[in-house]
Design a protein around this motif. Structure first.
Motif, PDB file in Angstrom:
ATOM      1  N   LYS A   1       5.692  -1.342   0.287  1.00  0.00           N
ATOM      2  CA  LYS A   1       4.668  -1.076   1.290  1.00  0.00           C
ATOM      3  C   LYS A   1       4.213   0.379   1.193  1.00  0.00           C
ATOM      4  O   LYS A   1       4.951   1.241   0.700  1.00  0.00           O
ATOM      5  CB  LYS A   1       5.233  -1.354   2.691  1.00  0.00           C
ATOM      6  CG  LYS A   1       5.518  -2.815   2.973  1.00  0.00           C
ATOM      7  CD  LYS A   1       4.238  -3.598   3.170  1.00  0.00           C
ATOM      8  CE  LYS A   1       4.541  -5.016   3.662  1.00  0.00           C
ATOM      9  NZ  LYS A   1       3.290  -5.761   3.927  1.00  0.00           N
ATOM     10  N   ARG A   2       3.015   0.651   1.658  1.00  0.00           N
ATOM     11  CA  ARG A   2       2.482   2.014   1.612  1.00  0.00           C
ATOM     12  C   ARG A   2       3.410   2.993   2.325  1.00  0.00           C
ATOM     13  O   ARG A   2       3.863   2.729   3.438  1.00  0.00           O
ATOM     14  CB  ARG A   2       1.098   2.082   2.259  1.00  0.00           C
ATOM     15  CG  ARG A   2       0.005   1.576   1.365  1.00  0.00           C
ATOM     16  CD  ARG A   2      -1.386   1.896   1.865  1.00  0.00           C
ATOM     17  NE  ARG A   2      -2.296   1.533   0.797  1.00  0.00           N
ATOM     18  CZ  ARG A   2      -2.680   2.328  -0.169  1.00  0.00           C
ATOM     19  NH1 ARG A   2      -2.261   3.582  -0.176  1.00  0.00           N
ATOM     20  NH2 ARG A   2      -3.483   1.920  -1.124  1.00  0.00           N
ATOM     21  N   ASP A   3       3.637   4.079   1.680  1.00  0.00           N
ATOM     22  CA  ASP A   3       4.406   5.153   2.294  1.00  0.00           C
ATOM     23  C   ASP A   3       3.452   5.946   3.186  1.00  0.00           C
ATOM     24  O   ASP A   3       2.523   6.590   2.696  1.00  0.00           O
ATOM     25  CB  ASP A   3       5.005   6.059   1.213  1.00  0.00           C
ATOM     26  CG  ASP A   3       6.004   7.065   1.776  1.00  0.00           C
ATOM     27  OD1 ASP A   3       5.759   7.567   2.897  1.00  0.00           O
ATOM     28  OD2 ASP A   3       7.002   7.348   1.103  1.00  0.00           O
ATOM     29  N   ARG A   4       3.653   5.877   4.481  1.00  0.00           N
ATOM     30  CA  ARG A   4       2.790   6.585   5.426  1.00  0.00           C
ATOM     31  C   ARG A   4       3.540   7.735   6.110  1.00  0.00           C
ATOM     32  O   ARG A   4       3.128   8.223   7.150  1.00  0.00           O
ATOM     33  CB  ARG A   4       2.226   5.611   6.460  1.00  0.00           C
ATOM     34  CG  ARG A   4       1.402   4.479   5.826  1.00  0.00           C
ATOM     35  CD  ARG A   4       0.743   3.594   6.867  1.00  0.00           C
ATOM     36  NE  ARG A   4       0.063   2.469   6.245  1.00  0.00           N
ATOM     37  CZ  ARG A   4      -1.158   2.513   5.722  1.00  0.00           C
ATOM     38  NH1 ARG A   4      -1.841   3.651   5.751  1.00  0.00           N
ATOM     39  NH2 ARG A   4      -1.709   1.446   5.180  1.00  0.00           N
ATOM     40  N   SER A   5       4.600   8.149   5.482  1.00  0.00           N
ATOM     41  CA  SER A   5       5.420   9.227   6.045  1.00  0.00           C
ATOM     42  C   SER A   5       4.854  10.587   5.636  1.00  0.00           C
ATOM     43  O   SER A   5       3.825  10.690   4.959  1.00  0.00           O
ATOM     44  CB  SER A   5       6.859   9.100   5.543  1.00  0.00           C
ATOM     45  OG  SER A   5       6.917   9.407   4.158  1.00  0.00           O
ATOM     46  N   GLN A   6       5.556  11.629   6.014  1.00  0.00           N
ATOM     47  CA  GLN A   6       5.165  12.985   5.642  1.00  0.00           C
ATOM     48  C   GLN A   6       5.173  13.178   4.129  1.00  0.00           C
ATOM     49  O   GLN A   6       4.465  14.038   3.603  1.00  0.00           O
ATOM     50  CB  GLN A   6       6.123  13.993   6.312  1.00  0.00           C
ATOM     51  CG  GLN A   6       5.783  15.454   6.072  1.00  0.00           C
ATOM     52  CD  GLN A   6       4.427  15.840   6.649  1.00  0.00           C
ATOM     53  OE1 GLN A   6       3.950  15.220   7.600  1.00  0.00           O
ATOM     54  NE2 GLN A   6       3.802  16.855   6.056  1.00  0.00           N
TER      55      GLN A   6
END
Length: 582
Positions: free
Chosen positions: A224-229
């Motif tokens: 899944k897309r990494d939407r973290s910092q």
């Protein structure tokens, strides 16, 4: 040693034997940058060790182009055409761009919208050889070393995507690489920018597309897309690595990022890097150019119009912001200009107090709710009575017959822009727009439509609001005059430059843009106008300032003519005399 007399009679044989040029012949033939196919001359074949490796005929590029076009005519399926055309690029770069430029109206829909959308959907299935640079979230901390693997060191322009919002197709992850590759083709075709100075990049942080995560041919990370910092840190590292390696004035074009990230990165980087977002600013400029052309037809200034957008994402907001900027130049205040623009998204009309969310970028266009209840886009048209409707929702045929009829009833010359891509996502067809308004509408679309013939025999040429009219010319100017940052006024200038190139005869044909066949001329003129603005406002850093800018840009364009390899061989002859006896 061979006598001086013999050297004069047989120089090719002497040089070939002395410097072992046969060793470089086959690599030249196999590289798309240097391959000329059967256009290698007899002398080149003998010197480079290609004699007998090619059929004996010496062909011109014209004959090769004829073969290319004849083969293309035999192919009916657009995706198969795409594979064939891009295959030529992989074998013979000069021939590819020669044919593309000579047949731009026919081939632009193949190498870019709408067919490039099909290619992106099937990217892993039609994959033949890698193009560009792939940087994944796993590479964080090592972006510079990856860029060092790219063989070209004189990069002037970068097109980058993370694949989250490819055209109107959604999250395609690494399959979105087809977009930067296509954009780079247009840099060269439309504006003559050296393809070896262009770098397509795909940032892979995963995909939320479940079908791709189950696709055995998918070429990216299965996550899944990494939407973290970590995502932001990767983009920061990428931006700094680009300018550290290629220079502070390297152009970085953002393409097909998700709405939130697109606006966020534009605001974050636009005053620090030489960057722009084509989905926001390029789309805005080409749409505004169409509106300025329409203004000439109906002799009604922008400030007297009311605009209703179908869609409230990055394209809609980019167009709206540029319309406001254009209105401000005429003396209208920013607040008054914004009040003339309404937006309708998937939740309905944007108005103050609605229960559905709006974001901060949309706030300037969130107005007091109308007295009448509005549930559908048709309701919005009937209540607000806009002079122009602009579709950028990517949701298909939402400019219904009822909507178009309503626009025709309330406006003598309704403006109908169906700008969503690809073709099946367009808000209406050109045929419906012209027929339902009896030829009175001023129509533009994002994807191409065929000419429309009405029952009375009138023929209309639908205008295609293609970003290719804008971003190559802007890029050419920015690259050659040494710009550090790109303001919104650059795109306002480009829009004006594009609109002024539409002739009165073309306007009577229904065109709001110049013919695509003139795209190189259009891009050079646009680049010259943009350069004038940049120099006048102290934003250019290359001096002396060219007096005749169009002539200067024409002198810099990359040529598709084949080069001779013989001069370099001649230069070796002096050192060849010092080689051992033969």
């Amino acid at each position: 040693m061979m006598s001086r007399l013999n050297l004069a009679v047989r120089p090719w044989v002497y040089i070939c034997r002395s410097v072992h040029t046969k060793e470089i012949g086959k690599p030249l033939m196999l590289s798309p940058r240097t391959n000329k196919g059967m256009a290698f001359t007899l002398q080149e074949r003998q010197i480079l060790g290609l004699h007998g490796l090619l059929p004996p005929k010496i062909e011109t590029q014209e004959i090769q182009a004829m073969r290319f076009k004849q083969n293309l005519k035999k192919i009916g399926d657009p995706l198969t055409k795409y594979v064939y055309v891009m295959g030529i690029q992989e074998r013979n770069e000069k021939l590819f761009y020669r044919v593309l430029l000579d047949n731009i109206e026919e081939l632009l829909p193949i190498v870019y919208t709408p067919t490039v959308g099909l290619a992106c959907l099937q990217y892993g299935h039609i994959f033949r050889r890698p193009k560009g640079v792939f940087i994944s979230i796993m590479d964080k901390g090592h972006v510079r070393s990856i860029l060092d693997n790219w063989p070209d060191t004189n990069v002037k322009a970068v097109v980058v995507t993370d694949g989250e919002r490819i055209l109107g197709l959604g999250d395609l992850g690494v399959y979105g690489m087809g977009i930067p590759v296509g954009k780079m083709c247009l840099y060269t075709t439309c504006a003559g920018i050296d393809p070896h100075s262009c770098l397509p990049v795909c940032i892979d942080v995963g995909t939320d597309n479940e079908m791709l995560l189950k696709d055995p041919f998918y070429m990216g990370l299965y996550q899944k897309r990494d939407r973290s910092q970590h995502y932001d840190e990767l983009i920061d590292e990428f931006m700094e690595a680009i300018v550290n390696k290629y220079g502070r004035n390297t152009l970085i074009q953002f393409e097909d990022f998700g709405n939130q990230n697109a606006f966020r990165f534009l605001r974050k980087y636009q005053n620090k890097y030489c960057t722009f977002n084509d989905d926001i600013q390029g789309t805005a400029a080409v749409a505004l150019a169409g509106l300025l052309s329409a203004q000439r037809v109906i002799n009604k200034p922008l400030g007297d119009h009311k605009f209703l957008f179908l869609g409230a994402g990055e394209a809609a907001l980019g167009i709206a912001d540029l319309i406001v900027l254009a209105m401000k130049e005429t003396g209208i205040s920013e607040e008054e200009a914004q009040k003339k623009i309404w937006m309708f998204d998937k939740y309905g009309l944007l108005y103050q107090g609605r229960s559905e969310p709006t974001d901060k970028h949309q706030q300037p266009y969130v107005h007091t709710a109308p007295d009448q209840k509005i549930e559908t886009f048709l309701d919005a048209v009937n209540t607000l009575q806009p002079t122009a409707i602009i579709g950028v929702a990517g949701a298909g045929r939402l400019f219904s017959k009822e909507v178009i009829n309503a626009m025709g009833r309330m406006n003598e010359r309704p403006i109908i822009f169906a700008l969503s891509n690809p073709t099946d996502k367009a808000e209406c067809t050109a045929e419906d727009a012209y027929n339902l308004t009896e030829g009175r509408c001023l129509f533009a679309s994002g994807s191409p439509f065929d000419p429309v013939t009405l029952a009375d025999g009138r023929v209309f040429q639908p205008g295609q609001g293609n970003n290719a009219y804008i971003f190559p010319g802007v890029a050419l100017a920015v690259i050659l005059v040494g710009v550090r940052t790109i303001s919104s006024h650059v795109f306002l200038t480009a829009a004006k430059a594009l609109a002024e190139q539409v002739t009165n005869d073309e306007l009577t044909q229904g065109r709001l843009y110049p013919p695509l066949s003139q795209i190189r001329k259009v891009s050079i003129h646009t680049a010259a106008k943009v350069a004038e603005y940049l120099y006048a406002n102290g934003m250019a850093f290359e001096f002396p300032e060219p007096e005749d800018k169009e002539k200067y840009f024409l002198s810099k364009v990359w040529k598709t003519d084949y080069e001779s390899f013989l001069p370099d061989v001649y230069n070796w002859s002096e050192s060849a005399t010092r080689l051992p006896k033969m």
